[in-house]
Design an enzyme around this catalytic site. Structure first.
Site, PDB file in Angstrom:
ATOM      1  N   CYS A  82       0.815  -1.187   0.032  1.00 49.08           N
ATOM      2  CA  CYS A  82      -0.010   0.001   0.158  1.00 49.08           C
ATOM      3  C   CYS A  82       0.828   1.128   0.008  1.00 49.08           C
ATOM      4  O   CYS A  82       1.834   1.210   0.977  1.00 49.08           O
ATOM      5  CB  CYS A  82      -0.906   0.017   1.201  1.00 49.08           C
ATOM      6  SG  CYS A  82      -2.151   1.338   1.264  1.00 49.08           S
ATOM      7  N   CYS A 108       0.319   4.586   7.104  1.00 47.04           N
ATOM      8  CA  CYS A 108      -0.264   4.610   8.222  1.00 47.04           C
ATOM      9  C   CYS A 108       0.768   3.852   9.327  1.00 47.04           C
ATOM     10  O   CYS A 108       1.223   2.659   8.992  1.00 47.04           O
ATOM     11  CB  CYS A 108      -1.410   3.883   8.229  1.00 47.04           C
ATOM     12  SG  CYS A 108      -2.506   4.617   6.903  1.00 47.04           S
ATOM     13  N   CYS A 150       0.518   0.114  10.367  1.00 37.22           N
ATOM     14  CA  CYS A 150       0.201  -0.939   9.273  1.00 37.22           C
ATOM     15  C   CYS A 150       1.120  -1.831   8.740  1.00 37.22           C
ATOM     16  O   CYS A 150       2.151  -1.264   8.052  1.00 37.22           O
ATOM     17  CB  CYS A 150      -0.809  -0.268   8.271  1.00 37.22           C
ATOM     18  SG  CYS A 150      -1.658  -1.395   7.247  1.00 37.22           S
ATOM     19  N   CYS A 176     -16.397  -9.784   5.875  1.00 38.58           N
ATOM     20  CA  CYS A 176     -15.646  -8.481   5.573  1.00 38.58           C
ATOM     21  C   CYS A 176     -14.565  -8.645   4.560  1.00 38.58           C
ATOM     22  O   CYS A 176     -13.527  -9.214   4.893  1.00 38.58           O
ATOM     23  CB  CYS A 176     -15.221  -7.511   6.729  1.00 38.58           C
ATOM     24  SG  CYS A 176     -16.312  -7.625   8.175  1.00 38.58           S
ATOM     25  N   CYS A 188     -19.543  -6.536   4.079  1.00 32.64           N
ATOM     26  CA  CYS A 188     -18.535  -5.445   4.536  1.00 32.64           C
ATOM     27  C   CYS A 188     -17.478  -5.115   3.435  1.00 32.64           C
ATOM     28  O   CYS A 188     -16.806  -6.282   3.354  1.00 32.64           O
ATOM     29  CB  CYS A 188     -18.627  -5.157   5.921  1.00 32.64           C
ATOM     30  SG  CYS A 188     -17.417  -3.960   6.573  1.00 32.64           S
ATOM     31  N   CYS A 191     -19.243   1.712   8.863  1.00 30.95           N
ATOM     32  CA  CYS A 191     -18.616   0.957   9.936  1.00 30.95           C
ATOM     33  C   CYS A 191     -17.379   1.412  10.079  1.00 30.95           C
ATOM     34  O   CYS A 191     -16.706   1.889   9.235  1.00 30.95           O
ATOM     35  CB  CYS A 191     -18.204  -0.592   9.367  1.00 30.95           C
ATOM     36  SG  CYS A 191     -17.017  -1.263  10.443  1.00 30.95           S
ATOM     37  N   ARG A 196     -17.569  -3.295  17.804  1.00 25.24           N
ATOM     38  CA  ARG A 196     -16.869  -4.589  17.651  1.00 25.24           C
ATOM     39  C   ARG A 196     -15.552  -4.875  18.237  1.00 25.24           C
ATOM     40  O   ARG A 196     -14.586  -3.855  17.987  1.00 25.24           O
ATOM     41  CB  ARG A 196     -16.777  -4.883  16.003  1.00 25.24           C
ATOM     42  CG  ARG A 196     -16.105  -6.153  15.689  1.00 25.24           C
ATOM     43  CD  ARG A 196     -16.295  -6.240  14.082  1.00 25.24           C
ATOM     44  NE  ARG A 196     -17.818  -6.087  13.713  1.00 25.24           N
ATOM     45  CZ  ARG A 196     -18.285  -5.344  12.916  1.00 25.24           C
ATOM     46  NH1 ARG A 196     -17.694  -4.410  12.475  1.00 25.24           N
ATOM     47  NH2 ARG A 196     -19.653  -5.301  12.735  1.00 25.24           N
TER      48      ARG A 196
HETATM   49  N1  SAM Z   1      -6.736   0.458   3.337  1.00 22.12           N
HETATM   50  C1  SAM Z   1      -8.065   0.505   3.894  1.00 22.12           C
HETATM   51  C2  SAM Z   1      -8.214   1.518   4.807  1.00 22.12           C
HETATM   52  O1  SAM Z   1      -7.039   2.197   5.314  1.00 22.12           O
HETATM   53  O2  SAM Z   1      -8.978   1.968   5.308  1.00 22.12           O
HETATM   54  C3  SAM Z   1      -8.670  -0.692   4.414  1.00 22.12           C
HETATM   55  C4  SAM Z   1      -7.712  -1.421   5.195  1.00 22.12           C
HETATM   56  S1  SAM Z   1      -7.172  -1.023   6.748  1.00 22.12           S
HETATM   57  C5  SAM Z   1      -6.098  -2.468   7.147  1.00 22.12           C
HETATM   58  C6  SAM Z   1      -8.437  -1.083   7.952  1.00 22.12           C
HETATM   59  C7  SAM Z   1      -8.194  -0.820   9.400  1.00 22.12           C
HETATM   60  O3  SAM Z   1      -7.477  -1.986  10.074  1.00 22.12           O
HETATM   61  C8  SAM Z   1      -7.260   0.317   9.773  1.00 22.12           C
HETATM   62  O4  SAM Z   1      -7.928   1.736   9.664  1.00 22.12           O
HETATM   63  C9  SAM Z   1      -6.976   0.048  11.236  1.00 22.12           C
HETATM   64  O5  SAM Z   1      -8.159   0.603  12.034  1.00 22.12           O
HETATM   65  C10 SAM Z   1      -7.111  -1.432  11.275  1.00 22.12           C
HETATM   66  N2  SAM Z   1      -5.685  -1.644  11.340  1.00 22.12           N
HETATM   67  C11 SAM Z   1      -4.660  -2.083  10.477  1.00 22.12           C
HETATM   68  N3  SAM Z   1      -3.231  -2.350  11.149  1.00 22.12           N
HETATM   69  C12 SAM Z   1      -3.853  -2.591  12.525  1.00 22.12           C
HETATM   70  C13 SAM Z   1      -2.892  -2.873  13.525  1.00 22.12           C
HETATM   71  N4  SAM Z   1      -1.680  -3.179  13.524  1.00 22.12           N
HETATM   72  N5  SAM Z   1      -3.413  -3.005  14.864  1.00 22.12           N
HETATM   73  C14 SAM Z   1      -4.842  -2.667  15.108  1.00 22.12           C
HETATM   74  N6  SAM Z   1      -5.655  -2.328  13.914  1.00 22.12           N
HETATM   75  C15 SAM Z   1      -5.193  -2.284  12.954  1.00 22.12           C
HETATM   76 FE1  SF4 Z   2      -2.870   1.306   3.258  1.00 21.71          FE
HETATM   77 FE2  SF4 Z   2      -2.701  -0.055   5.795  1.00 21.71          FE
HETATM   78 FE3  SF4 Z   2      -2.846   2.850   5.584  1.00 21.71          FE
HETATM   79 FE4  SF4 Z   2      -5.096   0.973   4.860  1.00 21.71          FE
HETATM   80  S1  SF4 Z   2      -4.384   1.357   6.921  1.00 21.71           S
HETATM   81  S2  SF4 Z   2      -4.220   2.813   3.647  1.00 21.71           S
HETATM   82  S3  SF4 Z   2      -3.817  -0.746   4.035  1.00 21.71           S
HETATM   83  S4  SF4 Z   2      -1.137   1.668   4.964  1.00 21.71           S
END
Ligand code: SAM
Ligand code: SF4
Ligand code: DTB
Length: 312
Positions: A47, A51, A54, A91, A124, A184, A256
């Site tokens: 990606c 973030c 992530c 989801c 979802c 959500c 959730r």
């Molecule tokens: N890319 C899309 C986005 O950013 O909305 C969808 C996937 S993203 C992985 C979905 C959510 O997963 C994030 O907004 C975050 O809240 C959660 N998430 C991702 N990595 C995480 C982590 N290491 N620990 C807890 N929650 C996490």
């Molecule tokens: Fe990309 Fe992860 Fe951020 Fe979603 S949460 S936009 S998958 S870096």
């Protein structure tokens, strides 16, 4: 509900707080029911966004293998399996910054959603940012809810993401709601934010019109290679307080208990259910990270006399 009131709720004596949230919960929900949701990463890793939590960001060496968008058949097989295992919500998550109308991968996802929808579960998806055109197409394809988290307070957001803004998140949420999909939307705790940041997040969530249909509360899973890899675990009572406050602020939302349950004790989870959590991700994998084994969760629910919600 505004911040001062949320703070007052959050800071009351612990047992008063969970007693009150339990009362609110029982007014709106069956107290013995927990929804099981299955999560599937339909496109993993690589990606563009940064973030900090992530494992799927291309900017960090996290060991997550990039994978292309899964085929419709493979996704459908997973969806059928989820339904057989008792999930009422499926989801699908993609590690994309967002989706664009006209992109063949978006068309492919729409086709998959139409098929998954026929299985009768709630559908979802979480595909990153979108605007109204994409949102309308997702709605027409049969999406029940779009997951797009605000993740933390507006003030703390720039500390964890620099490639898009909190306002960008709000714009996508606006498009989702305008298209008539349920929202959500929740966040993560344990990223170094204060308890006040968490309440500011709840204030934003409770201010949405319409309010979110579900609110995922994730505890940070500190993923190796990400900037947050060294973050200490969240205190369980802080989590329970936040679940309870969310339940009171958003009585009709499913709350959730999402990422991070592998580090929670059974007792900690029981307190979260008592305080108002009524949905979990079920199955041993989230997107890239671990989740408790399905039979562990089945045992936990049985021991607590909780039943998985059924379809319809
Ligand atoms: N890319 C899309 C986005 O950013 O909305 C969808 C996937 S993203 C992985 C979905 C959510 O997963 C994030 O907004 C975050 O809240 C959660 N998430 C991702 N990595 C995480 C982590 N290491 N620990 C807890 N929650 C996490
Ligand atoms: Fe990309 Fe992860 Fe951020 Fe979603 S949460 S936009 S998958 S870096
Ligand atoms: C949400 O709030 N939590 C889920 C779902 N929405 C998409 C994702 C949790 C991801 C946990 C980290 C991982 O598996 O990489």
């Amino acid at each position: 509900m505004k911040l001062p009131q949320l703070l007052e709720i959050y800071e009351q004596p612990f047992f008063d707080l969970i007693q009150r949230s339990r009362e609110v919960h029982l007014k709106h929900w069956r107290g013995d029911e927990v929804q099981l949701c299955t999560l599937l990463s339909i496109k993993t890793g690589g990606c563009s966004e940064d973030c900090a939590y992530c494992a799927q960001s291309a900017r960090y060496s996290t060991g997550v293998q990039r994978e292309n968008l899964m085929t419709r058949e493979d996704i459908l097989a997973k969806a059928r399996e989820a339904r057989e295992n008792g999930s009422t919500r499926f989801c699908m998550g993609a590690a994309w910054k967002g989706v664009r109308d006209g992109d063949p991968r978006f068309e492919q996802v729409l086709g998959t959603i139409r098929e998954v929808g026929k299985l009768g579960m709630e559908v979802c998806v979480t595909l990153g940012s979108l605007s109204i055109a994409e949102a309308q197409k997702l709605k027409a394809a049969g999406v029940t809810a779009y997951n797009h988290n605000i993740d933390t307070s507006p003030e703390f957001y720039p500390e964890i993401v620099t490639t898009h803004t909190f306002q960008d998140r709000l714009n996508t949420i606006g498009a989702v709601q305008q298209a008539g999909m349920s929202l959500c939307c929740g966040g993560i705790i344990g990223m170094g934010e204060t308890e006040l940041d968490r309440l500011k997040m709840v204030e934003v969530l409770a201010g949405f019109d319409p309010k979110p249909e579900s609110v995922p509360i994730n505890c940070l899973m500190a993923m190796p290679g990400t900037p947050l890899e060294e973050q200490p675990p969240v205190d369980v009572f802080e989590l329970v307080r936040l679940v309870a406050t969310t339940r009171i602020a958003l009585p009709k939302a499913k709350v959730r208990l999402s990422a991070g349950r592998t580090r929670l004790s059974r007792e900690g989870q029981a307190l979260c259910f008592f305080a108002g959590a009524n949905s979990i991700f079920y199955g041993n994998r989230l997107l890239t990270a671990k989740n408790p084994e399905a039979d562990e969760d089945r045992n936990l629910l049985r021991e607590l006399d909780l039943t998985p919600a059924s379809i319809g």
